[in-house]
Design a protein around this motif. Sequence first.
Motif, PDB file in Angstrom:
ATOM      1  N   LEU A  80      -5.433   7.064  15.316  1.00 43.00           N
ATOM      2  CA  LEU A  80      -5.496   7.875  14.096  1.00 43.00           C
ATOM      3  C   LEU A  80      -4.102   8.257  13.602  1.00 43.00           C
ATOM      4  N   ASP A  81      -3.188   8.538  14.502  1.00 35.33           N
ATOM      5  CA  ASP A  81      -1.804   8.825  14.092  1.00 35.33           C
ATOM      6  C   ASP A  81      -1.206   7.626  13.361  1.00 35.33           C
ATOM      7  N   GLU A  82      -1.467   6.430  13.887  1.00 36.46           N
ATOM      8  CA  GLU A  82      -0.974   5.229  13.232  1.00 36.46           C
ATOM      9  C   GLU A  82      -1.660   5.027  11.879  1.00 36.46           C
ATOM     10  N   ALA A  83      -2.954   5.338  11.796  1.00 41.40           N
ATOM     11  CA  ALA A  83      -3.667   5.220  10.524  1.00 41.40           C
ATOM     12  C   ALA A  83      -3.055   6.143   9.468  1.00 41.40           C
ATOM     13  N   ARG A  84      -2.739   7.353   9.857  1.00 36.82           N
ATOM     14  CA  ARG A  84      -2.123   8.282   8.903  1.00 36.82           C
ATOM     15  C   ARG A  84      -0.749   7.782   8.464  1.00 36.82           C
ATOM     16  N   ARG A  85       0.002   7.205   9.387  1.00 31.07           N
ATOM     17  CA  ARG A  85       1.321   6.673   9.036  1.00 31.07           C
ATOM     18  C   ARG A  85       1.186   5.537   8.032  1.00 31.07           C
ATOM     19  N   ARG A  86       0.193   4.680   8.244  1.00 32.14           N
ATOM     20  CA  ARG A  86       0.009   3.524   7.370  1.00 32.14           C
ATOM     21  C   ARG A  86      -0.578   3.896   6.011  1.00 32.14           C
ATOM     22  N   ALA A  87      -1.219   5.044   5.933  1.00 29.99           N
ATOM     23  CA  ALA A  87      -1.903   5.425   4.691  1.00 29.99           C
ATOM     24  C   ALA A  87      -0.935   5.609   3.536  1.00 29.99           C
ATOM     25  N   GLY A  88       0.265   6.117   3.815  1.00 33.62           N
ATOM     26  CA  GLY A  88       1.240   6.298   2.751  1.00 33.62           C
ATOM     27  C   GLY A  88       0.692   7.170   1.636  1.00 33.62           C
ATOM     28  N   ASP A  89       0.683   6.618   0.408  1.00 33.60           N
ATOM     29  CA  ASP A  89       0.201   7.378  -0.753  1.00 33.60           C
ATOM     30  C   ASP A  89      -1.315   7.349  -0.887  1.00 33.60           C
ATOM     31  N   ALA A  90      -1.981   6.506  -0.102  1.00 36.13           N
ATOM     32  CA  ALA A  90      -3.448   6.519  -0.123  1.00 36.13           C
ATOM     33  C   ALA A  90      -3.939   7.822   0.500  1.00 36.13           C
ATOM     34  N   SER A  91      -5.186   8.154   0.273  1.00 32.58           N
ATOM     35  CA  SER A  91      -5.649   9.487   0.685  1.00 32.58           C
ATOM     36  C   SER A  91      -6.950   9.455   1.479  1.00 32.58           C
ATOM     37  N   PRO A  92      -7.073   8.599   2.489  1.00 31.10           N
ATOM     38  CA  PRO A  92      -8.258   8.736   3.341  1.00 31.10           C
ATOM     39  C   PRO A  92      -8.152   9.977   4.202  1.00 31.10           C
TER      40      PRO A  92
END
Length: 250
Positions: A80-92
Amino acid sequence: MAADPQEMLDAFFGDFYLRVYGSRQAGDEARDQASAAARLAGCPEGGALLDVACGFGRHAVPLAAAGFRVTGVDRSATLLDEARRRAGDASPTFVAADYRELPFADASFDAAINLYTSIGFLGDEEDTKVLAEVARVLRPGGRLVVESMHRDLMIRIFQERGWRLLGAGRLLLEQRAFDPVTGVVQETQTLIGSDGARESQAFSTRVYTATELMAMLRAAGFDKVTAYGDLDGAPFDVGTRLVLVARTPV
């Protein structure tokens, strides 16, 4: 004493998993898979979509960028930490939870996806609980898309050993044992670094037949289940992957 299955899964789905799979199914491939799954799920434009288990966000991130209100659930804090890092300007929205106990109210989502063989790790009864939890949080008529390996395809392609080059001089050794009666695959993955250092993680997966998984979905509360061979809706066959679209009662 045998290792605890949940401990083995937690050890596998962490930093080790990222180093092995972090560069796979990225970019256009992940975006195309995610878009096809959302279409198959019938998620309306801007709809509330649940990605369970979401891993490091390879599908949740492009779906959020496409305008869906995405919630990704995974047990692994590392992923999940990696998912947040990859999200960037997206907002999941990313939520840490065991997918047998989803922390959401009934009828919270328009659609849900479960991709890349993200079921089969807990045994028949517990996997059915996962599907029942997803059914609970879907709105009436909401659809779940499950994309997975299945037993008939596993029998056709099974290899006891395989090697993969991961880049930067790293190799992955995959060693497997498969029981076609129970449908259980025991696998050990060994990551070999450019310096020769080795790290291994083991896990088991219950590889269901299409018939078994369709029955589990109905037992979990879905009233209509349709099988396809891919996320674009091709016919299902023993030589294709398995995609099931399950609908909650209207």
